[in-house]
Scaffold this motif. Structure first.
Motif, short mmCIF file in Angstrom:
data_model
loop_
_atom_site.label_atom_id
_atom_site.label_comp_id
_atom_site.label_asym_id
_atom_site.label_seq_id
_atom_site.Cartn_x
_atom_site.Cartn_y
_atom_site.Cartn_z
N VAL A 112 21.98 -19.95 1.13
CA VAL A 112 20.79 -19.64 0.34
C VAL A 112 20.60 -18.13 0.17
O VAL A 112 20.28 -17.65 -0.93
CB VAL A 112 19.55 -20.30 0.97
CG1 VAL A 112 18.27 -19.88 0.24
CG2 VAL A 112 19.70 -21.81 0.94
N LEU A 115 22.26 -16.33 -2.77
CA LEU A 115 21.78 -16.43 -4.14
C LEU A 115 21.06 -15.16 -4.59
O LEU A 115 21.02 -14.85 -5.78
CB LEU A 115 20.83 -17.63 -4.26
CG LEU A 115 21.40 -18.98 -3.82
CD1 LEU A 115 20.35 -20.07 -3.98
CD2 LEU A 115 22.65 -19.32 -4.62
N ARG A 116 20.48 -14.42 -3.65
CA ARG A 116 19.69 -13.23 -4.01
C ARG A 116 20.29 -11.94 -3.48
O ARG A 116 19.83 -10.87 -3.86
CB ARG A 116 18.26 -13.38 -3.48
CG ARG A 116 17.51 -14.55 -4.09
CD ARG A 116 16.08 -14.60 -3.61
NE ARG A 116 15.34 -15.68 -4.24
CZ ARG A 116 14.73 -15.61 -5.42
NH1 ARG A 116 14.76 -14.47 -6.09
NH2 ARG A 116 14.10 -16.65 -5.92
N ARG A 212 27.13 -22.74 -13.01
CA ARG A 212 25.89 -22.65 -12.25
C ARG A 212 26.13 -21.74 -11.04
O ARG A 212 26.78 -22.12 -10.08
CB ARG A 212 25.44 -24.03 -11.80
CG ARG A 212 25.10 -24.96 -12.97
CD ARG A 212 24.75 -26.35 -12.49
NE ARG A 212 23.61 -26.31 -11.58
CZ ARG A 212 23.14 -27.40 -10.94
NH1 ARG A 212 23.74 -28.57 -11.12
NH2 ARG A 212 22.11 -27.30 -10.13
N SER A 214 24.10 -20.52 -8.69
CA SER A 214 23.51 -20.92 -7.41
C SER A 214 24.32 -22.01 -6.73
O SER A 214 24.55 -21.96 -5.51
CB SER A 214 22.07 -21.40 -7.64
OG SER A 214 22.05 -22.50 -8.54
N LYS A 217 27.92 -20.51 -5.55
CA LYS A 217 27.79 -19.56 -4.46
C LYS A 217 27.48 -20.28 -3.14
O LYS A 217 28.02 -19.94 -2.08
CB LYS A 217 26.71 -18.53 -4.77
CG LYS A 217 27.14 -17.43 -5.72
CD LYS A 217 26.07 -16.37 -5.83
CE LYS A 217 26.54 -15.21 -6.68
NZ LYS A 217 25.51 -14.14 -6.75
N THR A 218 26.60 -21.26 -3.21
CA THR A 218 26.27 -22.01 -2.01
C THR A 218 27.44 -22.84 -1.54
O THR A 218 27.73 -22.93 -0.33
CB THR A 218 25.05 -22.91 -2.28
OG1 THR A 218 23.98 -22.12 -2.81
CG2 THR A 218 24.58 -23.58 -1.01
#
Length: 382
Positions: A112, A115-116, A212, A214, A217-218
């Motif tokens: 998580v 994502l940022r 996608r 997100s 990456k996860t």
């Protein structure tokens, strides 16, 4: 004819690429029968480190994300296996899927922040995970054994195999490592692998193409953590002992250094990096007992200077340098084959230099006409 030639060339290229893999497989099967038990143990450790580096390669090499906490996932797989063997008396083979699934879920939750965060910020967060995990394991003494760790029974060879303990353990780890590396190879050739490359190269363009960010990456963190958990499970099988001090943040940095030295975004990079992680520290200890870390660092600098793209890219770099040094001879034919086979034609008349002939008009009206775009004529009356 051109299609047949191209097909033969493609088949020959595939055969040349498959030859190193076949030779490596034959050598891997025959190795435990020609080496001493300690050397077989070292080869076993190389295989399990290769599994961990294959997962790290998915995240860093193909996903373009930096992780300094891979040793924490490695420790999670090792401790989950040790707790199941010691506390619950579970069979060895039953611990492997549990360690893989648990680390996969742990990677999903840890993905998580990816994502940022990116770059050094993501590396700092992952490093913090590797730093606080060993003290946490020491405080959970009723489960993890605290600072003393846990000692478990090693996997014993069956009577029908006729193998020694080190040989049997080697073949078990070889089978698991082969399956893990094959899974990593298939992932990279699937839609997931193509999406990871797109995200690594250009996130904006990948998102425009429908990737996608997100999700992938996860998933990159999840797959990477799963491979590390499998490697940790194999570590417990081979060593038979786990302790918090065995999984400090130095392990995470060593794994990342091994992957970079072996070669990022390369299928053979994890194997070469695992051999580097296993053998170079012992060589450094033999060269200098007072400061082995200094020798280890100098060896890394030397390898990076000789092979900036890693050991996996060194053969291509050498072949390229040899090709640039070879003499190049280019012959320009006097006449093309079409011109040589064509019949001799009459030579065209050529004009003298500085003279461009203009055809005389057949119609006087055309000759007296004004050219297109010329200004109108003006006549003066006498």
């Amino acid at each position: 004819m051109n299609n047949v030639t191209a097909s033969l060339a493609a088949d020959r290229t595939r055969q040349l690429r498959a030859a190193p893999t076949v030779l490596l497989a034959v050598a891997a099967v025959a190795a435990p029968f020609y080496f001493a038990p300690f050397q077989v143990f070292q080869l076993t450790m190389v295989l399990l480190y290769a599994v961990a580096l294959a997962g790290l390669n998915l995240l860093v090499g193909f996903g373009g994300q930096i992780s300094l906490g891979h040793g924490a996932f490695f420790a999670a797989g090792a401790y989950s296996t040790a707790v199941m063997l010691d506390r619950y008396d579970t069979g060895h083979l039953a611990t492997l899927p549990v360690a893989a699934a648990g680390c996969f879920l742990l990677g999903l939750g840890f993905g998580v922040p990816a994502l940022r965060l990116r770059g050094l910020y993501l590396a700092l967060v992952t490093l913090s995970f590797a730093v606080f995990l060993p003290p946490l394991l020491k405080r959970l003494e009723p489960v993890t054994g605290g600072s003393m760790g846990l000692t478990v029974d090693k996997m014993q060879p069956p009577a029908w195999s006729g193998l020694a303990e080190d040989q049997w353990m080697y073949f078990v780890v070889l089978a698991v490592a082969s399956a893990a590396l094959l899974l990593a190879r298939n992932l990279l050739r699937s839609r997931v692998g193509r999406a990871l490359r797109a995200v690594r190269d250009n996130e904006g363009a990948a998102e425009v193409m429908g990737v996608r960010l997100s999700l992938h990456k996860t998933l990159a963190f999840a797959w990477s953590a799963m491979f590390a958990g499998v490697a940790g499970c194999l570590y417990t099988w081979v060593i038979g002992f786990v302790s918090p001090d065995s999984f400090s943040f130095v392990l995470s940095i060593t794994l990342l250094a091994g992957l970079v030295v072996g070669g990022l975004a390369s299928l053979y990079g994890p194997l070469l990096g695992a051999a580097f992680v296993m053998y170079v520290p012992s060589v450094s200890q033999d060269l200098s007992e007072a400061a082995p870390g200094v020798v280890f660092g100098l060896l890394i600098i030397t390898v990076m200077f000789v092979a900036p793209t890693g050991l996996a890219g060194l053969p291509g770099r050498v072949l390229g340098a040899v090709g640039r040094r070879l003499p190049r001879t280019t012959a320009i034919p006097d006449r093309t084959p079409e011109a040589a086979s064509a019949p001799d034609a009459e030579p065209r008349p050529t004009a003298a230099p500085g003279f461009s002939p203009t055809p005389a008009p057949a119609d006087p009206a055309v000759a007296d006409a004004e050219p297109v775009g010329a200004p109108p004529r003006t006549t003066e009356k006498e």
